[in-house]
Design a protein around this motif. Structure first.
Motif, mmCIF file in Angstrom:
data_model
loop_
_atom_site.group_PDB
_atom_site.id
_atom_site.type_symbol
_atom_site.label_atom_id
_atom_site.label_comp_id
_atom_site.label_asym_id
_atom_site.label_seq_id
_atom_site.Cartn_x
_atom_site.Cartn_y
_atom_site.Cartn_z
ATOM 1 N N ASP A 173 0.809 -1.216 0.000
ATOM 2 C CA ASP A 173 0.000 0.000 0.000
ATOM 3 C C ASP A 173 0.842 1.266 0.000
ATOM 4 O O ASP A 173 0.316 2.372 -0.212
ATOM 5 N N ALA A 174 2.134 1.140 0.272
ATOM 6 C CA ALA A 174 3.030 2.295 0.321
ATOM 7 C C ALA A 174 3.729 2.478 -1.022
ATOM 8 O O ALA A 174 4.007 1.507 -1.728
ATOM 9 N N THR A 175 4.022 3.728 -1.359
ATOM 10 C CA THR A 175 4.753 4.027 -2.593
ATOM 11 C C THR A 175 6.052 4.743 -2.263
ATOM 12 O O THR A 175 6.123 5.504 -1.290
ATOM 13 N N PHE A 176 7.057 4.507 -3.081
ATOM 14 C CA PHE A 176 8.349 5.135 -2.833
ATOM 15 C C PHE A 176 8.249 6.651 -2.935
ATOM 16 O O PHE A 176 8.888 7.380 -2.166
ATOM 17 N N SER A 177 7.447 7.153 -3.855
ATOM 18 C CA SER A 177 7.338 8.604 -4.031
ATOM 19 C C SER A 177 6.755 9.264 -2.783
ATOM 20 O O SER A 177 7.263 10.301 -2.323
ATOM 21 N N ALA A 178 5.700 8.665 -2.212
ATOM 22 C CA ALA A 178 5.115 9.234 -0.994
ATOM 23 C C ALA A 178 6.096 9.156 0.163
ATOM 24 O O ALA A 178 6.212 10.098 0.970
ATOM 25 N N GLN A 179 6.837 8.044 0.262
ATOM 26 C CA GLN A 179 7.821 7.898 1.341
ATOM 27 C C GLN A 179 8.930 8.934 1.207
ATOM 28 O O GLN A 179 9.364 9.533 2.194
ATOM 29 N N LEU A 180 9.388 9.144 -0.006
ATOM 30 C CA LEU A 180 10.456 10.120 -0.236
ATOM 31 C C LEU A 180 9.987 11.531 0.096
ATOM 32 O O LEU A 180 10.719 12.306 0.729
ATOM 33 N N ILE A 181 8.773 11.866 -0.314
ATOM 34 C CA ILE A 181 8.232 13.191 0.004
ATOM 35 C C ILE A 181 8.158 13.379 1.515
ATOM 36 O O ILE A 181 8.514 14.437 2.048
ATOM 37 N N GLY A 182 7.701 12.343 2.216
ATOM 38 C CA GLY A 182 7.600 12.439 3.668
ATOM 39 C C GLY A 182 8.944 12.612 4.339
ATOM 40 O O GLY A 182 9.110 13.464 5.222
ATOM 41 N N VAL A 183 9.927 11.819 3.927
ATOM 42 C CA VAL A 183 11.270 11.900 4.508
ATOM 43 C C VAL A 183 11.876 13.283 4.278
ATOM 44 O O VAL A 183 12.411 13.915 5.204
#
Length: 433
Positions: free
Chosen positions: A374-384
């Motif tokens: 359910d997680a995407t790398f793009s959303a994770q990168l934006i969050g980090v």
């Protein structure tokens, strides 16, 4: 005899009826709303107790890592920051995080008040306590990194700002239903929201603060260990074990419920993966230091455990046991190379908080899509990027303002005497000739 049997059996039967077991199907137990409320509240409180005990772990770890002339100040900082975090999170922090509009950026500046309702599924007060100890953990990360040269009261002032404003804002972006939650960012228990936040704030602080006097040569090489020897490696080890124990509350409690079969299984899985990730971090740090330096560095092993725990915190439920070990092992390797990276820039992080919390936290957050579909790398990168950028920039600004107004770094002479003498007047260990 019959009366005795009835006397004993009555409360047992009552308890069984209370917890209901009103229906059992598809391997899932259904209980009444009130019983679920009780179990979930108790779960929050027990896990909160475990996370609070991490404050003792941080105090032990930091006290053991600094030199013997700076131990009392570490104790003062850790109990002080916990008290400050508790008051600030009640005064403004909780509602700054949870008063945020859906998809928004910031909540409201009002004190927390109990609004418990059966429909919520748990006591409001138990949630406040559980979230407050997370806040205190974030602030604790800053303490050890800046040890042995920061003035005590400027640190307390920054602790109030971090606990009351900076941390609650980024926490609300995700856990309060803010804009990061809206885009699908995932951080189960806070690899970024807690650990990277504390690490980013600490990084800004040590840049402004500068290294301990004499820590590096003019060419940037760390000086021999003797002038900066840790006061007690056994104390550091105990501190790490206490943190390891507390992490079960940290990650397990973030399931946020223990009122069903599914929740109980999930919490058990989280405990297993949390434990295995720490094991992977320890052994990876041991192997890497042996191969690189010819000796097995126990300090890096201890920080490797922390790095592994931080790395798995973003997603401790979805990975298989083997994957959890590998995620934690990567965290342990990051700790070793992150420490060398800081040395190359002449950045003095006394306890290794930045590699263990900031860098391993980034890795753990970016690794979530590897096991959580359910997680995407793009959303994770934006969050980090967004969380760490905001925390670092605001913290750098706050540290800079304080430094220009009244200074935050102890003088060379004060550092030579030791912060116990200059800041508290209480000597932790007797000085022997």
């Amino acid at each position: 005899m019959n009366k005795i049997i009835k006397l004993i059996s009555a409360p047992i039967l009552s308890f069984v009826m209370l917890i209901g077991l009103t229906s059992v199907g598809n391997a899932e137990t259904t209980v009444s709303a009130e019983v679920g409320f009780i179990f979930n509240t108790l779960f929050f409180l027990i896990c909160g107790f475990l996370v609070m005990f991490m404050a003792a772990g941080f105090a032990m770890l930091e006290s053991g890592m600094v030199t013997s002339k700076s131990v009392s100040v570490i104790c003062a900082k850790n109990i002080g920051l916990y008290a400050i975090s508790g008051i600030m999170f009640w005064l403004v922090g909780y509602n700054l995080a949870y008063g945020i509009p859906e998809g928004g950026y910031i909540g409201n500046f009002v004190p927390w008040s109990d609004a418990s309702a059966l429909e919520t599924g748990y006591s409001d007060g138990s949630d406040w306590f559980f979230q407050m100890v997370f806040c205190a953990t974030t602030v604790s990360i800053c303490s050890g990194a800046m040890a042995e040269r920061i003035k005590l009261w400027p640190f307390f002032l920054f602790a109030a700002i971090l606990a009351g404003i900076i941390y609650p804002i980024v926490m609300g972006w995700q856990w309060g239903g803010g804009w990061l939650a809206e885009i699908g960012f995932s951080d189960f228990a806070g690899s970024t929201l807690v650990h990277s936040t504390g690490g980013a704030a600490a990084l800004a602080g040590i840049i402004i603060l500068g290294p301990r006097h004499g820590r590096f040569t003019k060419s940037g090489v760390p000086t021999p260990i003797k002038p900066f020897a840790a006061s007690s490696i056994p104390l550091v080890t105990i501190g790490v074990f206490v943190l390891w124990l507390g992490w079960f509350g940290f990650n397990g409690g973030s399931q946020l419920a223990l009122g069903s079969f599914a929740d109980a299984v999930s919490v058990s899985t989280i405990f297993i993966n949390t434990n295995l990730a720490a094991c992977g971090g320890v052994l990876a740090a041991a192997v890497v230091t042996r191969l690189m330096f010819g000796k097995t560095d126990v300090v890096q092993m201890l920080n490797g455990a922390i790095g592994g725990l931080v790395a798995i915190t973003a997603e401790p439920l979805a990975p298989s046991p083997l994957t959890a070990i590998l995620i934690g092992a990567a965290g342990g390797v990051i700790v070793v190379f992150g420490t060398k990276l800081l040395f190359s820039y002449k950045l003095d992080d006394v306890v290794g908080a930045i590699p263990a919390h900031l860098l391993s936290g980034i890795w753990g957050t970016l690794a979530v899509p590897l096991t959580n579909p359910d997680a995407t790398f793009s959303a994770q990168l934006i969050g980090v990027v967004s969380v760490n950028a905001l925390v670092f920039i605001v913290s750098y600004f706050v540290w800079s303002i304080m430094n220009s107004l009244f200074g935050i770094t102890l003088s060379k002479e004060a550092q030579a005497k030791g912060t116990d003498v200059t800041e508290t007047g209480v000597i932790a260990y007797a000085i022997r000739d």
